[in-house]
Scaffold this motif. Sequence first.
Motif, mmCIF file in Angstrom:
data_model
loop_
_atom_site.group_PDB
_atom_site.id
_atom_site.type_symbol
_atom_site.label_atom_id
_atom_site.label_comp_id
_atom_site.label_asym_id
_atom_site.label_seq_id
_atom_site.Cartn_x
_atom_site.Cartn_y
_atom_site.Cartn_z
ATOM 1 N N LEU A 1 67.722 55.990 -9.514
ATOM 2 C CA LEU A 1 68.601 55.305 -8.573
ATOM 3 C C LEU A 1 67.872 55.032 -7.267
ATOM 4 C CD1 LEU A 1 71.646 54.418 -8.301
ATOM 5 C CD2 LEU A 1 72.023 56.604 -7.155
ATOM 6 N N VAL A 2 67.092 56.010 -6.827
ATOM 7 C CA VAL A 2 66.290 55.851 -5.612
ATOM 8 C C VAL A 2 65.107 54.925 -5.886
ATOM 9 C CG1 VAL A 2 64.931 57.075 -3.868
ATOM 10 C CG2 VAL A 2 67.013 58.124 -4.801
ATOM 11 N N ALA A 3 64.474 55.100 -7.026
ATOM 12 C CA ALA A 3 63.302 54.293 -7.357
ATOM 13 C C ALA A 3 63.636 52.814 -7.431
ATOM 14 C CB ALA A 3 62.711 54.760 -8.681
ATOM 15 N N ALA A 4 64.783 52.479 -8.037
ATOM 16 C CA ALA A 4 65.150 51.074 -8.191
ATOM 17 C C ALA A 4 65.506 50.437 -6.860
ATOM 18 C CB ALA A 4 66.338 50.954 -9.153
ATOM 19 N N ALA B 1 64.628 57.704 -15.243
ATOM 20 C CA ALA B 1 65.414 56.468 -15.349
ATOM 21 C C ALA B 1 66.695 56.723 -16.138
ATOM 22 C CB ALA B 1 64.589 55.373 -16.018
ATOM 23 N N HIS B 2 67.823 56.737 -15.434
ATOM 24 C CA HIS B 2 69.109 56.929 -16.095
ATOM 25 C C HIS B 2 69.640 55.644 -16.719
ATOM 26 C CE1 HIS B 2 69.602 60.965 -14.476
ATOM 27 N NE2 HIS B 2 69.244 60.518 -13.302
ATOM 28 N N ALA C 1 69.833 41.195 -10.725
ATOM 29 C CA ALA C 1 68.536 40.533 -10.640
ATOM 30 C C ALA C 1 67.744 40.977 -9.414
ATOM 31 C CB ALA C 1 68.736 39.018 -10.614
ATOM 32 N N ASP C 2 68.427 41.313 -8.321
ATOM 33 C CA ASP C 2 67.715 41.679 -7.099
ATOM 34 C C ASP C 2 67.027 43.034 -7.202
ATOM 35 O OD1 ASP C 2 70.459 42.725 -7.052
ATOM 36 O OD2 ASP C 2 69.934 43.497 -5.070
ATOM 37 N N LEU C 3 67.372 43.813 -8.215
ATOM 38 C CA LEU C 3 66.748 45.122 -8.383
ATOM 39 C C LEU C 3 65.582 45.105 -9.367
ATOM 40 C CD1 LEU C 3 69.907 47.424 -8.503
ATOM 41 C CD2 LEU C 3 68.430 46.944 -6.550
ATOM 42 N N ARG C 4 65.339 43.977 -10.006
ATOM 43 C CA ARG C 4 64.285 43.938 -11.023
ATOM 44 C C ARG C 4 62.907 44.176 -10.428
ATOM 45 N NH1 ARG C 4 66.801 38.655 -14.081
ATOM 46 N NH2 ARG C 4 68.639 39.764 -14.906
ATOM 47 N N GLU C 5 62.594 43.500 -9.345
ATOM 48 C CA GLU C 5 61.257 43.648 -8.768
ATOM 49 C C GLU C 5 61.012 45.062 -8.242
ATOM 50 O OE1 GLU C 5 58.292 41.771 -5.345
ATOM 51 O OE2 GLU C 5 60.187 40.765 -5.817
ATOM 52 N N PRO C 6 61.910 45.633 -7.425
ATOM 53 C CA PRO C 6 61.638 47.005 -6.970
ATOM 54 C C PRO C 6 61.622 48.027 -8.101
ATOM 55 C CG PRO C 6 63.813 46.256 -6.243
ATOM 56 C CD PRO C 6 63.088 45.057 -6.762
ATOM 57 N N GLU C 7 62.488 47.860 -9.088
ATOM 58 C CA GLU C 7 62.464 48.780 -10.211
ATOM 59 C C GLU C 7 61.160 48.662 -10.977
ATOM 60 O OE1 GLU C 7 65.662 50.377 -13.375
ATOM 61 O OE2 GLU C 7 65.353 48.206 -13.485
#
Length: 349
Positions: free
Chosen positions: A77-80, A99-100, A108-114
């Motif tokens: 959750l923090v990593a993403a 990764a839960h 879609a906005d979380l794909r790059e940071p994840e």
Amino acid sequence: MTVVHVVLPGDIDDPAAPSGGNRYDRRICGGLVGLGWAVREHAVAGSWPRPSAASRTALAGLLDGLPEGAVVLLDGLVAAGAGEVPAARAARLRLVVLAHMVFGDEAADLREPEARALRAAAAVVTTSRWCRQRLIERYALPPARVHVAAPGVDPAPAATGSPDGSRLLCVAAVAPHKGHDVLADALARIGDLRWSCTCVGSLDRDPGFVARLRAHPAARRIDFTGPRTGADLDAAYAAADLLVLPSRGESYGMVVTEALARGIPVLTGAVAGLPEAVGRAPDGDLPGLLVPPGDPAALAGALRRWLAEPALRDRLRRAARGRRDTLTGWEHTTGQVGEVLAAVAGATG
């Protein structure tokens, strides 16, 4: 004694916001101590996975303050939510991401940071075989670095069950992705049958959604209790005949195995990691019913069969009792996580 620094979301112990991810993290931390690890917990406040700039800065400061080569288990959750922060520090830390779920599938906005966090990690631990394969496919991760540690389950007394099977239970935060709207629509279609439905879960994730549910024609027969934990949650399971989890997707579904640990059959979606959690009894029988996700008619049809066919209820209850005997405990899960951490701690170069 090897030290592991576990980075957790700030609400890890908030009783008003129980979640499968938080419960998993808490059991892993306790289990690692039992295995001889020195666990250093670091809860980072923030609206994860979409933190403020201040929360990102706090995470960066935390990681910068850890010693060179420290083993770090980072909640997904923090990593993403701040993937660039751990990725920029992966060269000096031994980073393992827990990764839960696959956040990039949801937003879609979380794909790059994840992707940045997962690709930079020395290893990734997932909570299901489905989640492992999905992360490998979405982010082109090396399969050898992605591992599975499915949630464990505590032994529990078998639920007695009522003769007519009319006591339905849903355990999930009341939010759109959990499919309570699908459940309400399905229940409205079987209003001619005898049933009651208890929905246990947080009511503050999406107040507008909750308000619409309360105005639904079926709501008069649904009890929205809010979150329950401990003995109160145990009592809800003990009173149930069938667990209904109408989620549109789950990486695993801990409530599924919690119900099966009590011999309670499960009605849920044939999607993502849910069939994996449902599993099979030793004789191959399915301990529940699987329906297409997001389909009120299919869900209503399955509920009608459950309520109207005693032979079906008997068969599913036998299968659930059989599946109950195959479930593994948290010590198995923690052992798998510990093996990944030990490999990362011992790696050189």
